[in-house]
Design a protein around this motif. Structure first.
Motif, mmCIF file in Angstrom:
data_model
loop_
_atom_site.group_PDB
_atom_site.id
_atom_site.type_symbol
_atom_site.label_atom_id
_atom_site.label_comp_id
_atom_site.label_asym_id
_atom_site.label_seq_id
_atom_site.Cartn_x
_atom_site.Cartn_y
_atom_site.Cartn_z
ATOM 1 N N LEU A 117 0.828 -1.208 0.000
ATOM 2 C CA LEU A 117 0.000 0.000 0.000
ATOM 3 C C LEU A 117 0.863 1.258 0.000
ATOM 4 C CD1 LEU A 117 -2.905 -0.977 2.433
ATOM 5 C CD2 LEU A 117 -2.901 -0.964 -0.074
ATOM 6 N N SER A 118 2.013 1.192 0.649
ATOM 7 C CA SER A 118 2.934 2.344 0.624
ATOM 8 C C SER A 118 3.441 2.590 -0.791
ATOM 9 C CB SER A 118 4.123 2.090 1.561
ATOM 10 O OG SER A 118 3.705 2.067 2.907
ATOM 11 N N VAL A 138 1.876 1.790 -3.594
ATOM 12 C CA VAL A 138 0.741 2.339 -4.345
ATOM 13 C C VAL A 138 0.636 3.846 -4.121
ATOM 14 C CG1 VAL A 138 -1.783 2.382 -4.489
ATOM 15 C CG2 VAL A 138 -0.578 0.194 -4.398
ATOM 16 N N LYS A 139 0.787 4.266 -2.867
ATOM 17 C CA LYS A 139 0.702 5.687 -2.531
ATOM 18 C C LYS A 139 1.855 6.470 -3.132
ATOM 19 C CE LYS A 139 0.262 8.828 1.429
ATOM 20 N NZ LYS A 139 0.203 8.902 2.921
ATOM 21 N N GLU A 140 3.060 5.927 -3.022
ATOM 22 C CA GLU A 140 4.241 6.612 -3.562
ATOM 23 C C GLU A 140 4.133 6.836 -5.064
ATOM 24 O OE1 GLU A 140 7.381 4.722 -0.304
ATOM 25 O OE2 GLU A 140 7.424 4.070 -2.398
ATOM 26 N N GLY A 170 1.426 7.264 -6.703
ATOM 27 C CA GLY A 170 0.268 8.091 -7.016
ATOM 28 C C GLY A 170 -0.862 7.325 -7.676
ATOM 29 N N SER A 223 -7.945 0.093 3.056
ATOM 30 C CA SER A 223 -8.405 0.857 1.892
ATOM 31 C C SER A 223 -9.818 0.373 1.555
ATOM 32 C CB SER A 223 -7.472 0.652 0.689
ATOM 33 O OG SER A 223 -6.162 1.093 0.985
ATOM 34 N N LYS A 280 -4.365 4.646 -7.675
ATOM 35 C CA LYS A 280 -5.615 4.388 -6.955
ATOM 36 C C LYS A 280 -5.906 2.894 -7.023
ATOM 37 C CE LYS A 280 -10.553 5.458 -6.788
ATOM 38 N NZ LYS A 280 -11.685 6.183 -7.442
#
Length: 265
Positions: A85-86, A88-90, A92, A118, A94
């Protein structure tokens, strides 16, 4: 982002020999098993992630040409959910789907934990698995993320509910194609068939009819590897896989020979 269901017969696919630029870069295995390979085209972003205790590969795919940058994870592991998940966030992205190729016996899937962290993410597994998920897929279905999609192919034999996800066939889809084979087809091997619902004959037929009929340059990405391999191709496995390259008649003769010796006093 809705799941698009398309029921269709899986006809023989054209042998696309075009090798458009599709970067496949080997990266170092890091201590927690982050990246082992990465591939990228103008639309697709792809990461191969590793969980060392169960030697499991998790795959992240996303359509970066789409405004929402929708992404999905294939075969996530509960122990590496925070890492995934980190990432995915890095990047950018969804995350919209968490998919499993089958019900895993050697690790706990991360889909449930992902959904708690999420809430908008939907879980996916095959209907034949008998397991619970937000969306149950069947052969011929398409899982869409942005303008890209994965085709669902039934590849039972390791378990009844095993499926293989294959990237789309078309000029607007990444080339060469990619097959996420779960435990059905490993690199130079295959999954065990002594689980409930397992069948060596069925696995042999699944691989030959649903995976080996793909273009020879299709990239093979399994759910596990225990020898340090990260990727193969359909052509390589057709030539060098010791468990799946033998003629079926020869295999049956060998099995009968073993059975005869087993019960001979």
């Amino acid at each position: 982002m809705p799941l698009q269901f398309v029921r269709s017969s899986l006809f023989a696919l054209p042998r696309n020999l075009l090798r458009t630029p599709f970067l496949v870069t080997k990266l170092r295995l890091q201590a927690m098993g982050s990246y082992t390979a990465s591939s990228q085209s103008s639309k697709l972003i792809f990461r191969q992630l590793f969980e060392k205790e169960s030697s499991t590969y998790t795959y992240l795919l996303a359509d970066v040409s789409h405004p929402d940058k929708p992404a999905l994870l294939i075969d996530p592991v509960d122990k590496t959910v925070d890492r995934d998940l980190s990432l995915v966030k890095e990047l950018g992205l969804k995350l919209i789907y968490a998919l499993n190729t089958h019900v895993h016996a050697d690790h706990v899937t991360g889909t449930g934990l992902i959904k708690t962290k999420s809430p908008g993410v939907k879980s996916i597994i095959s209907k034949a698995s008998g397991s619970k998920a937000d969306l149950l897929v069947e052969p011929g279905d398409k899982v869409s993320f942005g303008d890209l999609f994965l085709e669902v192919r039934a590849t039972p034999g390791h378990t009844l509910g095993c499926i293989t996800y294959v990237t789309g066939d078309g000029p607007d889809q990444p080339q060469p194609r990619m097959a996420f084979t779960g435990d059905a087809l490993l690199i130079r091997g295959c999954g065990r068939t002594d689980f409930q619902g397992g069948s060596s004959l069925q696995l042999y037929k699944s691989v030959h009819s649903q995976i080996f009929t793909l273009p020879k340059d299709t990239l093979i990405y399994p759910a596990h590897d225990y020898k340090g391999f990260s990727v193969s191709t359909v052509e390589e496995e057709m030539l060098y896989n010791p468990r799946l390259t033998k003629n079926q008649v020869i295999l049956w003769c060998y099995i009968l020979y073993l059975c005869r010796n087993m019960f001979t006093v």
